[in-house]
Design a protein around this motif. Structure first.
Motif, PDB file in Angstrom:
ATOM      1  N   ALA A 120       4.862  -2.146  -1.266  1.00 29.06           N
ATOM      2  CA  ALA A 120       5.387  -0.873  -0.392  1.00 29.06           C
ATOM      3  C   ALA A 120       6.402  -1.186   0.528  1.00 29.06           C
ATOM      4  O   ALA A 120       7.192  -0.359   0.723  1.00 29.06           O
ATOM      5  CB  ALA A 120       3.840  -0.387   0.161  1.00 29.06           C
ATOM      6  N   LYS A 125       9.997  -1.216  -0.340  1.00 32.44           N
ATOM      7  CA  LYS A 125      10.640   0.010  -0.675  1.00 32.44           C
ATOM      8  C   LYS A 125      11.364   0.500   0.499  1.00 32.44           C
ATOM      9  O   LYS A 125      12.444   1.463   0.526  1.00 32.44           O
ATOM     10  CB  LYS A 125       9.780   0.911  -1.133  1.00 32.44           C
ATOM     11  N   ILE A 138      15.094   3.006   1.009  1.00 30.04           N
ATOM     12  CA  ILE A 138      14.950   4.291   1.307  1.00 30.04           C
ATOM     13  C   ILE A 138      15.769   4.606   2.742  1.00 30.04           C
ATOM     14  O   ILE A 138      16.520   5.658   2.875  1.00 30.04           O
ATOM     15  CB  ILE A 138      13.527   4.702   1.575  1.00 30.04           C
ATOM     16  N   ALA A 141      16.861   3.413  -4.766  1.00 34.50           N
ATOM     17  CA  ALA A 141      15.544   4.150  -4.341  1.00 34.50           C
ATOM     18  C   ALA A 141      15.090   5.352  -5.297  1.00 34.50           C
ATOM     19  O   ALA A 141      13.913   5.699  -5.362  1.00 34.50           O
ATOM     20  CB  ALA A 141      15.591   5.019  -3.008  1.00 34.50           C
ATOM     21  N   PHE A 154      11.723   5.084  -7.666  1.00 36.12           N
ATOM     22  CA  PHE A 154      10.542   5.636  -7.005  1.00 36.12           C
ATOM     23  C   PHE A 154      10.277   6.802  -6.518  1.00 36.12           C
ATOM     24  O   PHE A 154       9.390   7.438  -6.233  1.00 36.12           O
ATOM     25  CB  PHE A 154       9.822   4.374  -6.045  1.00 36.12           C
ATOM     26  N   LEU A 155      11.595   7.416  -6.033  1.00 35.09           N
ATOM     27  CA  LEU A 155      11.593   8.761  -5.699  1.00 35.09           C
ATOM     28  C   LEU A 155      11.285   9.758  -6.739  1.00 35.09           C
ATOM     29  O   LEU A 155      10.539  10.741  -6.694  1.00 35.09           O
ATOM     30  CB  LEU A 155      12.801   9.001  -4.884  1.00 35.09           C
ATOM     31  N   GLU A 159       9.498   8.875  -9.515  1.00 39.83           N
ATOM     32  CA  GLU A 159       7.875   9.065  -9.806  1.00 39.83           C
ATOM     33  C   GLU A 159       7.247   9.940  -8.751  1.00 39.83           C
ATOM     34  O   GLU A 159       6.382  10.672  -9.097  1.00 39.83           O
ATOM     35  CB  GLU A 159       7.445   7.447  -9.591  1.00 39.83           C
ATOM     36  N   ALA A 160       7.641  10.019  -7.513  1.00 42.25           N
ATOM     37  CA  ALA A 160       6.974  10.904  -6.548  1.00 42.25           C
ATOM     38  C   ALA A 160       7.300  12.111  -6.955  1.00 42.25           C
ATOM     39  O   ALA A 160       6.623  13.295  -6.638  1.00 42.25           O
ATOM     40  CB  ALA A 160       7.335  10.522  -5.127  1.00 42.25           C
ATOM     41  N   THR A 199       6.881  13.166  -0.281  1.00 39.94           N
ATOM     42  CA  THR A 199       7.204  12.200  -1.483  1.00 39.94           C
ATOM     43  C   THR A 199       7.076  11.042  -0.705  1.00 39.94           C
ATOM     44  O   THR A 199       6.740   9.888  -1.571  1.00 39.94           O
ATOM     45  CB  THR A 199       8.672  12.754  -1.671  1.00 39.94           C
ATOM     46  N   LYS A 202       3.511   9.796  -1.713  1.00 44.82           N
ATOM     47  CA  LYS A 202       3.316   9.468  -3.013  1.00 44.82           C
ATOM     48  C   LYS A 202       3.866   8.430  -3.271  1.00 44.82           C
ATOM     49  O   LYS A 202       3.416   7.659  -4.246  1.00 44.82           O
ATOM     50  CB  LYS A 202       3.954  10.753  -3.670  1.00 44.82           C
ATOM     51  N   MET A 203       4.908   7.735  -2.662  1.00 42.74           N
ATOM     52  CA  MET A 203       5.664   6.553  -2.841  1.00 42.74           C
ATOM     53  C   MET A 203       4.725   5.344  -2.433  1.00 42.74           C
ATOM     54  O   MET A 203       4.893   4.277  -2.381  1.00 42.74           O
ATOM     55  CB  MET A 203       6.895   6.404  -2.382  1.00 42.74           C
ATOM     56  N   ASN A 239      -1.272   5.786  -4.920  1.00 39.04           N
ATOM     57  CA  ASN A 239      -0.179   5.041  -5.563  1.00 39.04           C
ATOM     58  C   ASN A 239      -0.953   3.728  -6.208  1.00 39.04           C
ATOM     59  O   ASN A 239      -1.387   2.767  -5.649  1.00 39.04           O
ATOM     60  CB  ASN A 239       0.912   4.419  -4.704  1.00 39.04           C
TER      61      ASN A 239
END
Length: 445
Positions: free
Chosen positions: A291, A294, A298, A331, A334-335, A337-338, A371, A374-375, A407
């Motif tokens: 986590a 990431k 971002i 980024a 994984f954005l 994915e959310a 979002t 969710k990440m 997640n």
């Protein structure tokens, strides 16, 4: 309060020993050697050559627009020895495309990137497009594009995609490798818990993340040989002040929350990996680390998107456009994915083939509380652009919507729950020297 007083009391009791050991290390030990610190982390195993991959990154950066020479270093290696040859940056990405490397393809971030970009060696393909140059519908029109074909963009793409996508992902590969070795019951206890077992792979994660030159402190004003780093580590330090995620005592001179958390989790994992029966604790530690890794990507996407809007019509527009795309393309998986729609919006606004300035309001909205949660992150992990330096950005910290979002592989909210385990029979150098580095973090945790 009692725990705080006790820990600081032990810390000051240990200080003469710590200073003595650090002085001994300075007399001839090499960064990355067993028991010798790398930006505050003390590896039990020898990862000297691994850490030198940052010298290749530095040399490529120093070549500037001499892409032919930069490509040779990228493909053939120059500084990081492996066996009879050199470890290469390119191999960090192409190993994922190797049909025999099925384990690589099971790694969470690799799977996300492949799902988004459609290629296992996506970072390699992006770097080659900028180096050659080539026009790519996925990564950018680096041969003929109005902005993408300029040296200002191409040099930024090469160095930042190498650091914050290619090396970033391969460092995490070593994290996944550490857990796989630790849980592999077919291995002997020595192969699982010894200095050359799971903990060695974990040491490699930190070696690649930090590199041989990084001292841990903030990069501003630093020069080669004086603490300036070239690994992914630097992004968290660079964005800590702009996003208000600074002010933490990392004990190596750093100040970012991300690197402070990673330092704490690194020392916790090192101890857990040396004993049997810690599978659940390690799974939590690794979710926290994933986590945190990431966050700077971002932050970089958001910051450079805003700065790019302020540079339109200036000579610096192309440079910042390249930096924006390097971080936003990192980024995007994984954005996506959310929220696939949010990712599509960010890509449309920031991709280097788009000649216009981005709509910053759309970027801000894409990284909303839903979002972000969710990440596997909290809004406070990202922070917001400060009003002093970015007064016209009107960027507020998002509001958490649902922290119960589970997640599967990354979870920042679990980070504060992880406690430093007892040292037990820690390997050479990993307990006494690391204690001074984690004691402050332990109190704050």
């Amino acid at each position: 309060m009692m725990r705080t007083a006790t820990l600081f009391g032990v810390l000051f009791t240990m200080m003469p020993f710590v200073v003595h050991c650090e002085e001994e290390a300075a007399l001839g030990d090499v960064v990355g050697d067993s028991g010798v610190g790398m930006a505050g982390y003390i590896p039990p195993s020898n990862v000297v050559e691994h850490s030198k991959i940052d010298l290749d990154i530095r040399d490529i950066e120093n070549k500037g627009s001499n892409y032919a020479v930069a490509k040779v270093i990228y493909e053939d290696g120059l500084n990081s020895r492996s066996g009879d040859g050199f470890r290469t940056l390119q191999s960090f990405s192409t190993k994922y495309a190797n049909v025999d490397n099925n384990a690589y393809k099971q790694e969470p971030f690799a799977k996300l990137a492949h799902e988004y970009w459609g290629e296992w060696d996506y970072s390699n393909q992006h770097i080659l497009a900028a180096l050659e140059p080539l026009d790519s519908t996925k990564y950018g029109d680096y041969k003929t594009g109005k902005w993408a074909s300029t040296d200002a963009v191409r040099t930024q793409i090469v160095k930042k995609v190498i650091k914050f996508q290619l090396v970033w992902l391969y460092a995490l590969h070593e994290l996944e490798s550490a857990y796989a070795k630790y849980t592999d019951t077919k291995r002997t206890d020595e192969e699982r818990y010894g200095a050359n077992g799971a903990v060695h792979a974990f040491d490699e994660w930190w070696a690649f993340y930090v590199g041989s030159l990084e001292d841990g402190s903030v990069e501003s004003g630093e020069t080669d040989g004086d603490g300036k780093g070239y690994g992914p580590y630097i992004a968290a330090e660079k964005f800590a002040e702009p996003f208000g995620t600074e002010g933490y005592v990392v004990s190596n001179g750093g100040k970012s929350y991300v690197n402070w958390e990673l330092m704490f989790q690194a020392h916790a994992a090192q101890r857990l990996l040396q004993k049997a029966g810690n599978e659940e604790e390690l799974a939590d530690v690794f979710k926290c680390i994933r986590a945190m890794m990431k966050v700077p990507l971002i932050q970089g996407c958001i910051r450079y998107a805003y700065v790019t809007t302020t540079k339109e019509g200036t000579d610096e527009f192309a440079k910042y456009k390249g930096e924006m795309w390097a971080f936003c393309s990192a980024a995007l998986p994984f954005l996506h994915e959310a929220d696939a729609d949010a990712a599509a919006t960010v890509r449309a606004e920031t991709e280097v083939s788009n000649t216009a300035s981005p709509d910053f309001d759309k970027i801000k909205e894409a990284f909303n509380g839903e979002t972000v949660n969710k990440m596997g992150l909290r809004c406070s992990d990202i922070g917001h652009l400060n009003k002093k330096d970015y007064k016209d950005a009107d960027h507020k910290e998002c509001n958490d919507v649902d922290l119960s979002n589970e997640n599967a592989y990354a979870d920042a909210k679990i980070c504060p729950k992880i406690k430093m385990p007892n040292s037990g029979t820690a390997l050479r150098g990993s307990w006494f020297l690391s204690f001074a580095l984690v004691a402050v973090a332990w109190v704050m945790h």
